[in-house]
Design a protein around this motif. Structure first.
Motif, short mmCIF file in Angstrom:
data_model
loop_
_atom_site.label_atom_id
_atom_site.label_comp_id
_atom_site.label_asym_id
_atom_site.label_seq_id
_atom_site.Cartn_x
_atom_site.Cartn_y
_atom_site.Cartn_z
N GLY A 1 0.81 -1.21 0.00
CA GLY A 1 0.00 0.00 0.00
C GLY A 1 0.84 1.26 0.00
O GLY A 1 0.33 2.36 -0.24
N THR A 2 2.14 1.10 0.24
CA THR A 2 3.05 2.25 0.27
C THR A 2 4.18 2.10 -0.74
O THR A 2 4.51 3.03 -1.47
CB THR A 2 3.66 2.42 1.68
N THR A 3 4.78 0.93 -0.79
CA THR A 3 5.83 0.63 -1.76
C THR A 3 5.41 -0.57 -2.60
O THR A 3 4.50 -1.32 -2.21
CB THR A 3 7.17 0.31 -1.07
N ALA A 4 6.08 -0.75 -3.75
CA ALA A 4 5.72 -1.86 -4.64
C ALA A 4 6.99 -2.45 -5.25
O ALA A 4 7.93 -1.73 -5.58
CB ALA A 4 4.78 -1.37 -5.74
N ARG A 5 6.99 -3.76 -5.43
CA ARG A 5 8.14 -4.41 -6.03
C ARG A 5 7.74 -5.72 -6.69
O ARG A 5 6.65 -6.25 -6.45
CB ARG A 5 9.23 -4.68 -4.98
N GLU A 6 8.66 -6.22 -7.54
CA GLU A 6 8.48 -7.54 -8.13
C GLU A 6 9.18 -8.52 -7.20
O GLU A 6 10.38 -8.41 -6.96
CB GLU A 6 9.08 -7.58 -9.54
N LEU A 7 8.45 -9.49 -6.67
CA LEU A 7 8.96 -10.29 -5.57
C LEU A 7 10.05 -11.27 -5.95
O LEU A 7 10.96 -11.54 -5.17
CB LEU A 7 7.81 -11.04 -4.90
N GLU A 8 9.98 -11.83 -7.16
CA GLU A 8 10.96 -12.85 -7.52
C GLU A 8 12.36 -12.26 -7.64
O GLU A 8 13.35 -12.90 -7.28
CB GLU A 8 10.54 -13.53 -8.83
N SER A 9 12.45 -11.04 -8.13
CA SER A 9 13.76 -10.38 -8.28
C SER A 9 14.04 -9.41 -7.14
O SER A 9 15.20 -9.02 -6.94
CB SER A 9 13.80 -9.61 -9.60
N GLY A 10 12.99 -8.99 -6.44
CA GLY A 10 13.14 -7.99 -5.39
C GLY A 10 13.24 -6.57 -5.91
O GLY A 10 13.50 -5.64 -5.16
N THR A 11 13.02 -6.39 -7.22
CA THR A 11 13.19 -5.08 -7.86
C THR A 11 12.02 -4.15 -7.55
O THR A 11 10.86 -4.52 -7.79
CB THR A 11 13.29 -5.24 -9.38
N PRO A 12 12.28 -2.96 -7.02
CA PRO A 12 11.19 -1.99 -6.81
C PRO A 12 10.55 -1.62 -8.16
O PRO A 12 11.25 -1.52 -9.17
CB PRO A 12 11.91 -0.78 -6.20
N LEU A 13 9.25 -1.42 -8.16
CA LEU A 13 8.57 -1.03 -9.39
C LEU A 13 8.86 0.44 -9.67
O LEU A 13 8.74 1.29 -8.78
CB LEU A 13 7.07 -1.27 -9.28
N ALA A 14 9.25 0.72 -10.90
CA ALA A 14 9.66 2.07 -11.28
C ALA A 14 8.98 2.46 -12.59
O ALA A 14 9.45 2.10 -13.67
CB ALA A 14 11.18 2.15 -11.43
N PRO A 15 7.86 3.17 -12.52
CA PRO A 15 7.16 3.57 -13.74
C PRO A 15 8.01 4.50 -14.61
O PRO A 15 8.76 5.33 -14.10
CB PRO A 15 5.92 4.31 -13.21
N THR A 16 7.88 4.36 -15.92
CA THR A 16 8.54 5.26 -16.86
C THR A 16 7.73 5.27 -18.15
O THR A 16 7.22 4.22 -18.57
CB THR A 16 9.98 4.82 -17.16
N PRO A 17 7.63 6.42 -18.81
CA PRO A 17 6.90 6.49 -20.08
C PRO A 17 7.79 6.13 -21.27
O PRO A 17 7.37 6.27 -22.42
CB PRO A 17 6.47 7.95 -20.14
N ALA A 18 9.01 5.68 -21.03
CA ALA A 18 10.01 5.52 -22.09
C ALA A 18 9.57 4.61 -23.23
O ALA A 18 9.96 4.82 -24.38
CB ALA A 18 11.32 5.01 -21.49
#
Length: 272
Positions: free
Chosen positions: A128-145
């Protein structure tokens, strides 16, 4: 099952989503009976089995909570203020014809959530505050790229003739800046949160409490996306669809195109 009671809500959401994803993956490619739900909609045996697996995790981990499942409806402690929203197989039509673009969505209303991709193995989760992909542990980082925008084209079109999602794809500004994608699953919302898509657009009513959309909305919000209705208003009662974008600029561009289209549709509608 006893181990689930030691998990926090994010862990419970992830465990439940994984349980559903395991079922979806194991039943893929087999002969599946279809259960007609009316208006062209249907469920398969995989939808039912995946929901059963998810409910087993939730019942073991949070027996005092209420649950709303897409297939089974209201279950558990109906009077509870805590309610889990479960979509065991989002993208049933894709799945039924052998397309792997599907998702398993589990969300605690106004709390933790998880979206599992049964075939990539990715599990996107938020507290509810932070978000990540659990298998890699990578924080989710939105980008319009990527400049890729997923647009839900499924009928009905509740905002027509003022706004129709299919017409957005022909808007000159859209053609000049973005490239459309249509995956027909709310996995696309998780992809916006993870930077795999620039935005997601769907028409509709108030989708904030939908079993289909709640988990993806939670991921987008926690990762820093801009999330409103297609009219630019906050999600909630009286809301209209979802416009989730990786950043404010992308959101503003798409909203301006939607408003242009809506205005043109209103002008084209004969007065009575």
């Amino acid at each position: 099952m006893d181990s689930f009671t030691n998990l926090d809500d994010t862990g419970v959401a992830a465990a439940a989503a994984r349980a559903g994803a395991d079922v979806v993956r194991s039943m893929y490619g087999g002969r599946l009976d279809r259960i007609d739900k009316g208006a062209g909609d249907f469920a398969t045996a995989a939808d039912l089995a995946a929901e059963k697996a998810i409910l087993a995790v939730l019942a073991a981990a949070r027996p005092a909570d209420a649950i709303l499942g897409e297939e089974g409806g209201e279950q558990g402690a109906a009077e509870s203020a805590r309610r889990w929203l479960v979509d065991p197989l989002c993208g049933t039509l894709n799945y039924a014809v052998g397309n792997m673009l599907v998702a398993v969505n589990v969300a605690l209303r106004d709390g933790a959530a998880a979206v599992a991709d049964p075939f990539s193995g990715e599990v996107f989760a938020t507290d509810g505050t932070t978000a990540r992909e659990l298998e890699s542990g990578t924080p989710l980082a939105p980008t319009p790229a990527t400049n890729l925008v997923d647009v839900n084209l499924d009928p009905p079109f509740p905002s027509a003739p003022g706004f129709r999602a299919v017409d957005l794809l022909a808007h000159p500004g859209f053609v000049a800046r973005f490239r459309p994608r249509v995956v027909s699953t709310t996995l696309a919302l998780a992809w916006v949160a993870a930077g795999k898509r620039a935005a997601y657009v769907t028409d509709g009513g108030d989708l904030s409490g939908s079993v289909h959309f709640a988990a993806g909305i939670a991921l987008c919000r926690a990762s820093g996306c801009v999330v409103t209705g297609v009219d630019g208003e906050p999600l909630g009662p009286g809301g209209r669809g979802i416009l989730a974008a990786a950043d404010a600029e992308t959101h503003a561009l798409l909203l301006s195109m939607i408003r242009d289209q809506t205005l043109q549709g209103q002008r084209a509608t004969p007065s009575r």
